[in-house]
Design a protein around this motif. Sequence first.
Motif, short mmCIF file in Angstrom:
data_model
loop_
_atom_site.label_atom_id
_atom_site.label_comp_id
_atom_site.label_asym_id
_atom_site.label_seq_id
_atom_site.Cartn_x
_atom_site.Cartn_y
_atom_site.Cartn_z
N PHE A 39 0.89 -1.13 0.03
CA PHE A 39 -0.05 -0.07 -0.05
C PHE A 39 0.72 1.19 -0.18
O PHE A 39 2.04 1.08 0.56
N GLY A 40 0.36 2.28 -0.61
CA GLY A 40 1.00 3.45 -0.43
C GLY A 40 0.54 4.56 -1.47
O GLY A 40 -0.53 4.36 -2.07
N THR A 41 0.96 5.94 -1.24
CA THR A 41 0.35 7.26 -2.04
C THR A 41 1.01 7.10 -3.28
O THR A 41 0.32 7.54 -4.30
N TYR A 42 2.28 6.94 -3.28
CA TYR A 42 2.91 7.00 -4.75
C TYR A 42 2.70 8.47 -5.24
O TYR A 42 2.69 8.74 -6.47
N SER B 20 -3.45 4.88 -2.03
CA SER B 20 -4.18 5.61 -1.24
C SER B 20 -5.19 6.75 -1.76
O SER B 20 -4.43 7.22 -2.58
N LYS C 73 -4.94 11.74 6.72
CA LYS C 73 -3.72 11.40 7.28
C LYS C 73 -2.56 12.78 7.53
O LYS C 73 -2.03 12.78 8.29
N LYS C 74 -2.64 13.57 6.17
CA LYS C 74 -1.74 14.56 6.37
C LYS C 74 -2.02 16.09 6.24
O LYS C 74 -1.30 16.95 6.00
N GLU D 23 -7.07 2.36 -1.98
CA GLU D 23 -7.27 2.11 -0.75
C GLU D 23 -7.87 3.31 0.02
O GLU D 23 -7.40 4.36 -0.06
N LEU E 46 -7.04 3.04 6.05
CA LEU E 46 -5.89 2.41 6.81
C LEU E 46 -6.42 1.26 7.53
O LEU E 46 -5.61 0.14 7.51
N LYS F 85 -7.07 -2.82 6.06
CA LYS F 85 -6.06 -3.72 5.60
C LYS F 85 -6.29 -5.01 5.60
O LYS F 85 -6.18 -5.89 4.76
N GLY G 256 7.03 -0.27 3.65
CA GLY G 256 8.36 -0.03 4.18
C GLY G 256 8.69 0.21 5.39
O GLY G 256 7.74 0.11 6.43
N ASP H 267 9.32 2.60 7.42
CA ASP H 267 8.90 3.43 8.12
C ASP H 267 7.43 3.07 8.85
O ASP H 267 6.76 3.93 9.87
N TRP H 268 6.96 2.03 8.66
CA TRP H 268 5.72 1.60 9.01
C TRP H 268 6.09 0.22 9.96
O TRP H 268 5.06 -0.63 10.21
N ARG I 181 13.73 1.52 3.46
CA ARG I 181 13.48 2.30 2.67
C ARG I 181 14.65 2.74 2.15
O ARG I 181 15.96 2.49 2.53
N THR I 182 14.56 3.38 0.73
CA THR I 182 15.63 3.84 0.05
C THR I 182 16.06 5.35 0.58
O THR I 182 15.32 6.13 0.76
N ILE J 10 15.82 9.95 -0.26
CA ILE J 10 14.61 10.47 -1.43
C ILE J 10 13.15 10.46 -0.91
O ILE J 10 12.93 9.23 -0.08
#
Length: 129
Positions: A6-9, A35, A43-44, A71, A74, A77, A92, A94-95, A113-114, A117
Amino acid sequence: MRVITFGTYDVFHLGHLRLLERAAALGDSLVVGVSSDQLNYTKKQRYPVYDQASRMAIVAALRCVNDVFLEESLERKREYILAYEADILVMGDDWAGRFDFCSDICRVVYLPRTPSISTTQLIEVIRGV
Ligand code: C2G
């Protein structure tokens, strides 16, 4: 094995691509929950730069992605994992720990995570901050 993530991308970047490629490599097919604009706002407190239709179109076009869906919450899931019959949930790190409550219905994997970036950082560069 079917993998789900899952993600916003938003403002799609190499960190997103690397995560999706590594997720896909864990199984035979990858389904991605993108998302919704509304979920992001909740969320933000801001809407993504690219709307949900654009973000879904970009993710759906990737070679490593087999299917995408919207999605919308949250909290759903487990419902999504069951609906898509996923064997592995990838997120990732971060979760990390946040989706362990799904580990009774699938394997839960957090990938590193990378570094260096992020969408937030890209928005700042574009703004000239
Ligand atoms: N990611 C990464 N490396 C980066 C940036 C992001 O590996 N440098 C990963 C994140 O860890 C996440 C995926 O790329 O697994 C998508 O990142 P976001 O679009 O930021 O996703 P997010 O807003 O965290 O949404 O239900 C969960 C949420 O929808 C996740």
